[in-house]
Design an enzyme around this catalytic site. Structure first.
Site, mmCIF file in Angstrom:
data_model
loop_
_atom_site.group_PDB
_atom_site.id
_atom_site.type_symbol
_atom_site.label_atom_id
_atom_site.label_comp_id
_atom_site.label_asym_id
_atom_site.label_seq_id
_atom_site.Cartn_x
_atom_site.Cartn_y
_atom_site.Cartn_z
ATOM 1 N NE ARG A 66 -12.184 24.591 -7.512
ATOM 2 C CZ ARG A 66 -12.462 24.057 -8.673
ATOM 3 N NH1 ARG A 66 -13.181 24.723 -9.544
ATOM 4 N NH2 ARG A 66 -12.086 22.830 -8.961
ATOM 5 C CG ASN A 106 -10.364 11.037 -12.082
ATOM 6 O OD1 ASN A 106 -11.523 10.656 -12.304
ATOM 7 N ND2 ASN A 106 -9.883 12.148 -12.590
ATOM 8 C CB THR A 107 -12.116 6.168 -14.118
ATOM 9 O OG1 THR A 107 -12.133 5.570 -15.400
ATOM 10 C CG2 THR A 107 -13.466 6.746 -13.791
ATOM 11 C CG HIS A 108 -8.593 10.591 -18.421
ATOM 12 N ND1 HIS A 108 -9.389 11.723 -18.544
ATOM 13 C CD2 HIS A 108 -7.720 10.635 -19.457
ATOM 14 C CE1 HIS A 108 -9.006 12.401 -19.607
ATOM 15 N NE2 HIS A 108 -8.003 11.764 -20.175
ATOM 16 N N GLY A 142 -1.869 17.148 -10.388
ATOM 17 C CA GLY A 142 -1.998 17.539 -11.791
ATOM 18 C C GLY A 142 -3.321 17.113 -12.403
ATOM 19 C CG ASP A 144 -6.971 13.495 -16.362
ATOM 20 O OD1 ASP A 144 -7.599 13.206 -15.330
ATOM 21 O OD2 ASP A 144 -7.477 14.100 -17.309
HETATM 22 C C1 GAR Z 1 -16.198 8.576 -17.901
HETATM 23 O O1 GAR Z 1 -15.856 8.117 -19.190
HETATM 24 C C2 GAR Z 1 -15.000 9.188 -17.209
HETATM 25 O O2 GAR Z 1 -13.788 8.563 -17.540
HETATM 26 C C3 GAR Z 1 -15.035 10.586 -17.747
HETATM 27 O O3 GAR Z 1 -16.387 10.940 -17.705
HETATM 28 C C4 GAR Z 1 -17.157 9.758 -17.968
HETATM 29 C C5 GAR Z 1 -18.239 9.672 -16.928
HETATM 30 O O4 GAR Z 1 -19.203 8.734 -17.299
HETATM 31 N N1 GAR Z 1 -14.215 11.460 -16.958
HETATM 32 C C6 GAR Z 1 -13.434 12.399 -17.486
HETATM 33 O O5 GAR Z 1 -13.411 12.691 -18.658
HETATM 34 C C7 GAR Z 1 -12.550 13.120 -16.481
HETATM 35 N N2 GAR Z 1 -11.456 13.746 -17.122
HETATM 36 P P1 GAR Z 1 -20.324 8.283 -16.261
HETATM 37 O O6 GAR Z 1 -20.899 9.554 -15.615
HETATM 38 O O7 GAR Z 1 -21.351 7.585 -17.093
HETATM 39 O O8 GAR Z 1 -19.697 7.382 -15.250
#
Ligand code: GAR
Length: 203
Positions: A66, A106-108, A142, A144
């Site tokens: 990894r 990062n977006t969550h 961590g 998120d």
């Molecule tokens: C988004 O909603 C993002 O927040 C989530 O995956 C989706 C990607 O959508 N990420 C997570 O859950 C990370 N923990 P997209 O590929 O259409 O941008």
């Protein structure tokens, strides 16, 4: 000078598309210089290719360890000299070494610190919350857990399932991402402990 963004994706790439569209306006202050992925043959990469943006793929399974994958990913990102790395639906954790090199956002699809991990919308539905939403944060070691840059709420409807809630979250998540990344590109970001301020002091 526009801020250079490298965006990492694992799937549909609708958040990436929102950034690509925003960057078409020179006043936005940023440009997507490359899109990376941990897998091939995904719509996120196709979106980048259609926009004429460089792409790269580094698959975990192609490396014995990894750590080697993480180093290869970091090297590929570094080639594009980004000011900001945006994880936009990138479903892998990156190492502290990676995070030390790049300001990584990062977006969550949940209101952190609630419902971290891969299934934010499903976990919110199962818990029965009435409000969820999306969070943009600075990635730390961590899952998120990093300092929060922006959040946006979404009401949970009685008949929502994980999919319908996630779709409504994504529609506001994209705007949150575009707004925050643009402000960071134009005005900078200051991180003091857990406090984040865009374009000013976090004191
Ligand atoms: C988004 O909603 C993002 O927040 C989530 O995956 C989706 C990607 O959508 N990420 C997570 O859950 C990370 N923990 P997209 O590929 O259409 O941008």
């Amino acid at each position: 000078m526009r801020a250079r963004l490298v965006v990492l994706v694992s799937g549909a790439g609708t958040n990436l598309q929102a950034l690509i569209d925003a960057c078409a306006d020179p006043d936005y202050g940023a440009e997507v210089v490359a899109v990376g992925a941990d897998r091939g043959d995904i719509e996120g990469l196709a979106r980048a290719e259609r926009a004429g943006i460089a792409t790269f793929v580094r698959r975990v399974d192609d490396f014995a360890e990894r750590q080697q994958w993480d180093r290869a990913l970091g090297a590929a990102v570094a080639d594009f000299e980004p000011q900001v790395v945006v994880l936009a639906g990138f479903m892998k954790l990156v190492s502290p070494d990676f995070l030390a090199r790049f300001l990584t956002l990062n977006t969550h699809p949940a209101l952190c610190p609630s419902f971290p991990g891969m299934h934010g919308p499903r976990d919110a539905i199962d818990y029965g919350v009435k409000v969820s939403g999306a969070t943009l944060f600075v990635v730390d070691g961590g899952v998120d857990t990093g300092p929060i840059v922006a959040q946006v709420p979404v009401l949970v409807a009685d008949d929502d399932d994980a999919e319908s809630l996630h779709e409504r979250i994504k529609s506001v998540e994209r705007q949150m991402l575009v707004d925050a990344v643009g402000r960071i590109a134009r005005d900078g970001i200051e991180i003091t402990g857990r406090r984040v301020r865009v374009g000013g002091s976090a004191g």
